[in-house]
Design a protein around this motif. Structure first.
Motif, short mmCIF file in Angstrom:
data_model
loop_
_atom_site.label_atom_id
_atom_site.label_comp_id
_atom_site.label_asym_id
_atom_site.label_seq_id
_atom_site.Cartn_x
_atom_site.Cartn_y
_atom_site.Cartn_z
N GLU A 195 -2.29 2.40 4.38
CA GLU A 195 -1.48 3.60 4.61
C GLU A 195 -0.10 3.25 5.18
OE1 GLU A 195 -3.55 6.70 6.73
OE2 GLU A 195 -5.05 6.88 5.15
N HIS A 196 -0.01 2.25 6.05
CA HIS A 196 1.30 1.92 6.61
C HIS A 196 2.24 1.40 5.51
CE1 HIS A 196 -0.49 -2.14 6.87
NE2 HIS A 196 0.76 -2.56 6.74
N GLN A 197 1.72 0.75 4.49
CA GLN A 197 2.57 0.30 3.39
C GLN A 197 3.07 1.49 2.56
OE1 GLN A 197 3.71 -2.92 2.72
NE2 GLN A 197 5.08 -1.67 1.49
N GLN A 222 3.45 4.50 3.73
CA GLN A 222 4.44 5.16 4.60
C GLN A 222 5.80 4.50 4.47
OE1 GLN A 222 3.02 5.04 8.64
NE2 GLN A 222 1.17 6.19 8.15
N ASN A 223 5.83 3.19 4.56
CA ASN A 223 7.11 2.47 4.46
C ASN A 223 7.77 2.68 3.11
OD1 ASN A 223 6.85 1.49 7.06
ND2 ASN A 223 5.96 -0.46 6.42
N ARG A 262 9.26 6.16 2.98
CA ARG A 262 10.48 6.25 3.79
C ARG A 262 11.68 5.69 3.04
NH1 ARG A 262 9.56 3.20 8.88
NH2 ARG A 262 11.59 3.99 9.46
N ARG A 293 8.96 7.75 11.07
CA ARG A 293 7.52 7.57 11.24
C ARG A 293 7.15 8.10 12.61
NH1 ARG A 293 4.09 2.39 12.41
NH2 ARG A 293 2.03 3.29 12.12
N ASN A 338 4.82 7.82 15.38
CA ASN A 338 3.77 6.99 15.99
C ASN A 338 2.99 7.85 16.97
OD1 ASN A 338 4.39 4.50 14.72
ND2 ASN A 338 6.16 4.30 16.06
N ASP A 381 2.13 11.78 9.66
CA ASP A 381 2.62 10.41 9.80
C ASP A 381 4.15 10.33 9.70
OD1 ASP A 381 0.00 9.09 9.87
OD2 ASP A 381 -0.15 9.80 7.80
N ASN A 439 -4.28 6.94 1.86
CA ASN A 439 -4.45 6.03 0.74
C ASN A 439 -5.37 6.67 -0.30
OD1 ASN A 439 -7.10 5.61 1.60
ND2 ASN A 439 -6.65 3.67 2.58
#
Length: 103
Positions: free
Chosen positions: A4-6, A8-9, A12, A24, A26, A48, A66
């Motif tokens: 999920e962080h990938q 998100q990036n 963005r 983001r 946090n 997020d 994801n």
């Protein structure tokens, strides 16, 4: 499976090139050295990503999941709350989903 962080990036970067400013959010708690808990202060279920579309200033809230991710109860509650306001909100699993959401 994509982290999920990938996602998100990637979202963005993609939305930034399409006239949006996206941050983001946090969230969470961490125990500090002195034993006290630090809480980010955002409400439970806060998405997020958040930001705005520069063309009209409209706020954007994106919950990123994801391929297999599901909304928690607090995320569903936030979605119900925020959808009563004139903002852009959606659950996105990819850059394509996010672009579709903001256009």
């Amino acid at each position: 499976m994509t982290a999920e962080h990938q996602i998100q990036n990637d979202i963005r970067v993609a939305l930034s090139s399409r006239g949006c400013t996206i941050f983001r959010a946090n969230v969470g708690k961490v125990k500090m050295e002195n034993g006290r808990w630090f809480d980010t202060g955002l409400p439970k279920g806060f998405p997020d990503l958040c930001g705005f579309r520069k063309s009209d200033g409209k706020m954007i809230f994106i919950e990123v999941k994801n391929e297999r991710g599901r909304l928690r109860a607090d995320q569903k509650q936030f979605a119900e709350f925020i959808e009563q306001y004139p903002v852009i909100y959606g659950v996105c699993r990819s850059v394509a989903d996010a672009i579709k959401l903001i256009e």
